[in-house]
Design a protein around this motif. Sequence first.
Motif, short mmCIF file in Angstrom:
data_model
loop_
_atom_site.label_atom_id
_atom_site.label_comp_id
_atom_site.label_asym_id
_atom_site.label_seq_id
_atom_site.Cartn_x
_atom_site.Cartn_y
_atom_site.Cartn_z
N VAL A 33 0.84 -1.21 0.00
CA VAL A 33 0.00 0.00 0.00
C VAL A 33 0.87 1.25 0.00
O VAL A 33 0.62 2.20 -0.75
N LEU A 34 1.90 1.27 0.82
CA LEU A 34 2.72 2.47 1.00
C LEU A 34 3.80 2.64 -0.07
O LEU A 34 4.21 3.77 -0.35
N ARG A 37 3.18 -0.59 -6.45
CA ARG A 37 2.40 -0.03 -7.55
C ARG A 37 1.11 -0.82 -7.80
O ARG A 37 0.27 -0.38 -8.57
N SER A 39 -1.33 -2.09 -5.46
CA SER A 39 -2.51 -1.76 -4.67
C SER A 39 -2.90 -0.31 -4.90
O SER A 39 -2.04 0.58 -4.92
N PHE A 40 -4.17 -0.06 -5.03
CA PHE A 40 -4.66 1.31 -5.18
C PHE A 40 -5.16 1.87 -3.84
O PHE A 40 -5.68 2.96 -3.79
N GLU A 41 -5.00 1.10 -2.77
CA GLU A 41 -5.30 1.65 -1.45
C GLU A 41 -4.18 2.61 -1.07
O GLU A 41 -3.03 2.42 -1.48
N GLU A 42 -4.50 3.60 -0.26
CA GLU A 42 -3.48 4.57 0.16
C GLU A 42 -3.20 4.51 1.65
O GLU A 42 -2.17 5.00 2.10
N ILE A 43 -4.12 3.92 2.41
CA ILE A 43 -3.94 3.76 3.85
C ILE A 43 -4.00 2.27 4.15
O ILE A 43 -5.01 1.62 3.85
N TYR A 160 -4.80 7.45 -9.10
CA TYR A 160 -3.74 8.45 -8.90
C TYR A 160 -3.15 8.18 -7.53
O TYR A 160 -3.84 8.27 -6.52
N LYS A 161 -1.88 7.79 -7.52
CA LYS A 161 -1.24 7.40 -6.27
C LYS A 161 0.25 7.70 -6.35
O LYS A 161 0.88 7.51 -7.40
N LEU A 162 0.81 8.12 -5.23
CA LEU A 162 2.24 8.40 -5.12
C LEU A 162 2.73 9.33 -6.24
O LEU A 162 3.81 9.15 -6.81
#
Length: 184
Positions: A33-34, A37, A39-43, A160-162
Amino acid sequence: MSAVDVLYGAEVEIREASPDDAHAIAALYAWHVLNGRASFEEIPPTVDEMRARMLAISQQGLPWLVALYRGIIVGYCYASHYRPRPAYRYTLEESIYVDASMTGRGVGSSLLTRLIELCEQGPWRQMVAVVGDGNSNPGSLRLHKKHGFEVAGQLRSVGYKLGDWRDTLIMQRPLNDGDWTLPE
């Protein structure tokens, strides 16, 4: 139920996950998650939330597996219903995560082999993989192709992540007779 594969001369055990595995699974997934690339979870989910997810899969009669290397959980995978509407009842979605230090060593392949075997014992006819960050995730793409998945489509820039946009690759493989025969 448990299966043992040989990984670079050492044994990797594949078995059904238990509630006691939730801590290790949550920690492994938190890294993805953290930092990853796929997982689309952010927490990252809490241990209790992960345990609840595991219970929900188990209560549906679907498999959740873990891979252990020298007694330590180094990967997990599970099958879930693809969508809740009745017409999708013969289609499963699989999810798989491997410890970042163990990728490329056959852990994912051992997990996915066993998951497919278990799912083919049921009435299901299709398995879908939703590969996060699709073409920028070559390890997952190779793993799924090795196990008979084909690219069925791509959703561009849906996450949209990181700091950047992420695509999703939809892959699919038949289970049992696939769509060659009608379900019973």
